[in-house]
Design an enzyme around this catalytic site. Structure first.
Site, PDB file in Angstrom:
ATOM      1  N   GLU A 526      46.480  34.292  79.768  1.00  0.00           N
ATOM      2  CA  GLU A 526      46.970  35.416  79.058  1.00  0.00           C
ATOM      3  C   GLU A 526      45.240  35.079  78.377  1.00  0.00           C
ATOM      4  O   GLU A 526      44.486  35.129  77.162  1.00  0.00           O
ATOM      5  CB  GLU A 526      47.533  34.319  77.341  1.00  0.00           C
ATOM      6  CG  GLU A 526      48.126  33.304  77.982  1.00  0.00           C
ATOM      7  CD  GLU A 526      48.795  32.418  76.642  1.00  0.00           C
ATOM      8  OE1 GLU A 526      48.185  32.290  75.814  1.00  0.00           O
ATOM      9  OE2 GLU A 526      49.551  32.223  75.956  1.00  0.00           O
ATOM     10  N   GLU A 619      54.868  30.159  80.770  1.00  0.00           N
ATOM     11  CA  GLU A 619      55.164  29.125  79.523  1.00  0.00           C
ATOM     12  C   GLU A 619      56.147  29.019  78.882  1.00  0.00           C
ATOM     13  O   GLU A 619      56.554  30.628  78.816  1.00  0.00           O
ATOM     14  CB  GLU A 619      53.811  28.741  78.480  1.00  0.00           C
ATOM     15  CG  GLU A 619      51.914  28.503  79.549  1.00  0.00           C
ATOM     16  CD  GLU A 619      50.781  28.688  78.899  1.00  0.00           C
ATOM     17  OE1 GLU A 619      50.896  28.572  77.589  1.00  0.00           O
ATOM     18  OE2 GLU A 619      49.888  28.963  79.144  1.00  0.00           O
TER      19      GLU A 619
HETATM   20  C1  GAL Z   1      49.399  29.080  75.004  1.00  0.00           C
HETATM   21  C2  GAL Z   1      48.510  29.186  76.410  1.00  0.00           C
HETATM   22  C3  GAL Z   1      48.160  27.269  77.030  1.00  0.00           C
HETATM   23  C4  GAL Z   1      48.418  25.999  74.964  1.00  0.00           C
HETATM   24  C5  GAL Z   1      49.815  26.620  74.839  1.00  0.00           C
HETATM   25  C6  GAL Z   1      50.141  25.637  73.546  1.00  0.00           C
HETATM   26  O1  GAL Z   1      48.923  30.050  74.970  1.00  0.00           O
HETATM   27  O2  GAL Z   1      48.341  29.351  77.529  1.00  0.00           O
HETATM   28  O3  GAL Z   1      46.920  27.472  77.266  1.00  0.00           O
HETATM   29  O4  GAL Z   1      46.979  27.128  74.563  1.00  0.00           O
HETATM   30  O5  GAL Z   1      49.760  27.668  74.371  1.00  0.00           O
HETATM   31  O6  GAL Z   1      50.799  26.254  72.788  1.00  0.00           O
END
Ligand code: GAL
Length: 927
Positions: A526, A619
């Site tokens: 990100e 993710e």
């Molecule tokens: C994402 C990020 C992760 C963590 C996660 C928490 O956007 O890549 O590192 O922060 O959110 O929900």
């Protein structure tokens, strides 16, 4: 046979990669699997290479505050004026504040450590004259560090706390409220015998958090600022053989450097490597495999030889391949031999040689459970003038990977859905200090859930973690950065990017590229460059090219939560990895008008735009829950944000375990399952996260650790564990009921009951009375009985699959807590000073049932050759130091972690006491 293999070999060798002028063929020795010819010569000799652990015997000192610290800084840092300066990746490096006249900036002496990983010699850093720090007491051999703390590495100076409680602590919830910030020193004496004269001596450090700078005998040797990379210093010019040599390492760990708990200090293993001056370079072998089938595989090996002698040397390179069994033991007979090569290496130079061998009937490496992670070792010996000068083992696996844009991932021809999780590097109550057994336990519990893949978010892991994923057959998404040029926090990697990105990237790939478990390289997570069009894509391209030069065999990606198909970044990447965008971000009507990211589901749009690129979700979810906490009313939504009265409790900082809630931009597990099932071209997901981690306690930054884990920080399974298990292990008969059934205050009130099962249908009974049989509809992953009225007693579920009884589960209203019970993960552990026992402690009623909502305080003591290193309970809000021997249970459970004492076997007894019960003991054997 011999002839045909030799001609195969000629076809397969790649002349372009080999400097033929330097190579003289002595003979070509090819053999098929199981051949008995050509027993490896090195087996009869002792290896001139030594790799010695120097984890023991360190002294440690930390300045009480950052302002007390010495002035030997790596570089000035921007002053943080805005404590909320943590907006996602908003700007380029901030102008650093003016140098304080007393401070000495050592960066010019540290940068040359990067040279081995900067390809263009014109861009190598030249060490300036002088020896900064030489008069500073801590680097002097004669300095008396007797009053310093005596420690063993790996060491995390912050994990014992105390936690910084209250509003606006110096280190905030994001970084775990632990004192990771500041400057510390490590000192150790190393004895170098006279017989080491003439040898090359290296310090190999697997990771220091962060900005490490190293002196030996008062001389500044070098260092490495990024805390997650492994690195090496050549100590040879500074070593005094025949005596005691003094190492001193300064570690400077900035606050505001991360979005999670970074840990602090020398938190990974440290080694002394001794070789002859002609040796295989650091991570100096690279094995690739091609034309892989059950019948044969082509194994290619690049070997880099380093000559630190004054003269040019003719070196013969001889490599054989051995199998490794599941305990990591090498076979005595070679499975194949590479042709022996001879190369001339000039003084002070390196030489690369390449060779190839065809291996018959290879035992392939593949992920469990459908395949097996078979491994091989390539053992390379270097011989100079008839004498063996080095022996080096490279472990690798043989597997074929196909990244199919329409069908997903294939390993050795078999379709494998990625059932992955993200993992941060901390090990809960042990902090960032790496421990093999703790990491293995994390993977074991994930495996039980059906997980087959790990994303190393967002930085290189400890090397031993890759040894574990190789050995245990997990697929790995290996990732290096959370930020590039644009910052996410004021002191993160963006400050280092200009001078270090090449060295960090190359060293990361060289270290990890022989690991068969690694299947994907991640450039970044990100990153802010998603927002900056072509300019950002240019940074991605630069990193992409570096990785391709180091390893052209694996696809490269960068996780995107913002970039859309028509933007510049995705075009640069081999595969598309989306964070949350696949399911859509903030789609509920309540988010209309928000200034945060709001995106409709993106899988189809990316697939249309990039029909040849594989898509995965790096993710998903970021769903929240606190283990065994249930809040009412229960949401009817499948995926809902957390608010008070809607899954959240901002007074107690807890989130309900009905497992329906997620971060505002996320989705519940069920919603992700549905979107995966509706998009079969998506290769799978990496859930945010497998285990809870320290820091980043969204949605309640007053806490110390996260809520997003499927497994809590102590290793206890949340209800979500069973939701994933039900979906990821469809052939494993299981059923799981939630919530617990101790609700005296809810008599007659609606108390929904949800069931997770790998079956397709289930019938629920309350006190023997059927509450109906329910069947999962399409894209449904749980069964819900939402109008159950609470009455104490027994809830029972019977699950069916294909109409046949499949699994069952029961939940009982318990009696009062009267007894403690303890179970250890393993009854016998090793007396090596690092092995651990994880003892689960349960507060039970007279019938042996864990009593929910019971948070009594427990006191632990130990006798025998063991030590209680930490206790925990998985409660994100518990601010008791992890080192405390007293711990409140959290909903009936807590955890004690016991470590053995080196070379002191015997019985270890742990006793637990509470005010409301008799004390209980458990005995382990340390062997
Ligand atoms: C994402 C990020 C992760 C963590 C996660 C928490 O956007 O890549 O590192 O922060 O959110 O929900």
């Amino acid at each position: 046979m011999m002839k045909s293999l030799a001609s195969d070999f000629r076809k397969l060798s790649k002349p372009s990669q080999v400097d033929w002028r330097k190579i003289v063929w002595v003979f070509i020795l090819l053999a098929c699997a199981g051949a008995t010819v050509g027993q490896h010569p090195a087996r009869k000799n002792t290896n001139p290479r030594q790799r010695i652990s120097i984890n023991e015997g360190w002294s440690f000192y930390k300045y009480p505050t950052a302002t007390d610290a010495d002035n030997l800084i790596y570089d000035v840092r921007p002053v943080v004026t805005d404590r909320n300066d943590d907006k996602a990746a908003d700007s380029r490096p901030t102008e650093a504040a003016a140098i304080d006249a007393r401070q000495e900036v050592l960066k010019p002496w540290i940068l040359p450590t990067a040279n081995a990983f900067i390809n263009d010699p014109q861009r190598h850093y030249i060490r300036p004259q002088g020896n900064p720090g030489e008069t500073f007491p801590f680097v002097q051999p004669g300095f008396d560090d007797g009053a310093w703390e005596k420690i063993t590495l790996p060491h995390d100076w912050a994990v014992k706390g105390p936690f910084m409680t209250g509003a606006n602590p110096e280190v905030g919830g994001g970084m775990g409220r632990l004192p990771s910030q500041g400057v510390g020193w490590y000192r150790r004496k190393i004895e170098i015998p006279l017989s080491d004269s003439g040898k090359s001596i290296f310090l190999d450090i697997d990771g220091v958090m962060s900005y490490a700078m190293v002196w030996l005998n008062g001389k500044l040797v070098g260092g490495w600022p990024y805390g997650y990379n492994s690195w090496r210093l050549n100590l040879t010019p500074y070593v005094i053989p025949g005596g005691i040599n003094q190492l001193a390492i300064r570690v400077d760990n900035p606050n505001y450097s991360a979005r999670w708990y970074p840990g602090a200090g020398i938190y990974r293993n440290v080694w002394l490597t001794k070789t002859q001056p002609v040796h295989i370079a650091q991570w100096g072998t690279y094995v690739t495999t091609s034309s892989v089938s059950k019948e044969s595989a082509v194994i290619s090996l690049e070997t880099i030889i380093d000559n630190e002698r004054r003269s040019t040397e003719e070196v013969s390179v001889n490599t054989s391949i051995y199998t490794i069994d599941d305990k990591g033991v090498r076979s005595s007979k070679a499975a194949a031999h590479f042709p022996i090569l001879v190369t001339r290496v000039e003084s002070g130079k390196i030489s690369k040689v390449n060779s190839t061998v065809l291996l018959q009937r290879p035992r392939l490496w593949g992920p469990l459970p459908s395949q097996f992670p078979n491994r091989y070792a390539a053992v390379t010996t270097l011989t100079v003038k008839g004498k063996i000068v080095d022996e080096y083992e490279t472990r690798f696996g043989i597997r074929s990977l196909e990244f199919n844009a329409d069908k997903g991932l294939f390993v050795n021809g078999e379709h494998i859905q990625l059932k992955g999780v993200n993992q941060h590097h901390d090990l809960g109550a042990l902090g960032a200090a790496f421990n093999f057994r703790a990491a293995q336990r994390q993977l074991e519990i994930l495996r039980e859930m059906g997980c087959n893949a790990i994303r190393m978010s967002h930085n290189p892991p400890a090397p031993e973690l890759l040894e574990l994923t190789d050995r245990m057959g997990f697929l790995v998404f290996d990732e290096i950065f959370d930020s590039w040029e644009r910052k996410k926090t004021p002191h993160d990697f963006h400050l280092l990017f200009p001078e270090w990105h090449e060295a960090d990237t190359r060293s990361f790939i060289r270290r990890d590229r022989n690991s068969p478990s690694v299947i994907i390289w991640g450039l970044g997570n990100e990153v802010g460059e998603q927002y900056t069009g072509e300019e950002g894509a240019a940074v991605a391209k630069k990193l992409y090219r570096i990785i391709k030069e180091e390893d052209p065999t694996r696809p490269i990606t960068s996780a995107m939560n913002f970039a859309k198909p028509d933007m510049a970044l995705p075009g640069v990447l081999d595969i598309i990895s989306l964070n949350y965008q696949g399911e859509g971000i903030r789609q509920a009507a309540e988010f209309e008008g928000t200034d945060r990211i709001r995106t409709p589901p993106q899988y189809d749009a990316f697939h249309l735009k990039f029909p040849d690129k594989l898509i995965l979700s790096s993710e998903t979810a970021s769903a929240f829950s606190s283990r065994d906490i249930y809040l009412f009313p229960v949401s009817q939504e499948q995926s809902a944000p957390v608010r008070d009265g809607r899954g959240g409790d901002s007074k107690n900082h807890q989130v309900t375990s009905y497992e329906l809630h997620a971060v505002d931009f996320g989705s519940s597990a069920d919603k992700v399952f549905a979107s995966m099932d509706q998009h079969p071209f998506v290769a799978g997901e990496f859930v945010w996260t497998g285990w809870d981690h320290l820091g980043e306690p969204t949605p309640y930054y007053d806490a110390r650790s996260s809520y997003c884990g499927i497994i809590d920080l102590a290793g206890f399974r949340k209800d979500r564990f069973y939701l994933y298990q039900s979906h990821w292990r469809p052939d494993f008969p299981m059923a799981h009921i939630l919530p617990h059934w101790n609700w005296p205050e809810r008599s007659g009130e609606v108390t929904p009951v949800h069931v997770f099962t790998s079956g397709d249908e289930a019938e629920l009974f309350l006190n023997g009375k059927s509450l109906g049989r329910k069947k999962k509809r399409s894209y449904e992953y749980r069964l819900r009985w939402d109008s159950v009225k609470y009455e104490p007693g027994v809830l029972k579920v019977v699950a069916f699959k294909g109409g046949k009884a499949w699994a069952s589960d029961e939940v009982h209203t318990t009696k009062a807590f009267t007894r403690i019970s303890m179970t250890a993960d393993r009854p016998v552990i090793q007396a090596d000073g690092t092995d651990l026992a994880f003892i689960s402690v349960m507060l039970e009623d007279v019938d042996g049932r864990v009593v929910p909502r019971t948070n009594d305080s427990l006191e632990f003591s130990i006798s025998g050759p063991g030590e209680i290193v930490a206790t925990d309970n998985g409660d994100p809000t518990d601010m008791t130091s992890f080192a405390s021997g007293t711990r409140q249970a959290f909903n009936g459970r807590c955890l004690v972690i016991v470590r053995t004492v080196k070379s002191r076997p015997g019985a270890i007894t742990v006793t637990a006491k509470s005010a409301r019960s008799k004390s209980v003991q458990i005995t382990l054997q340390s062997k």
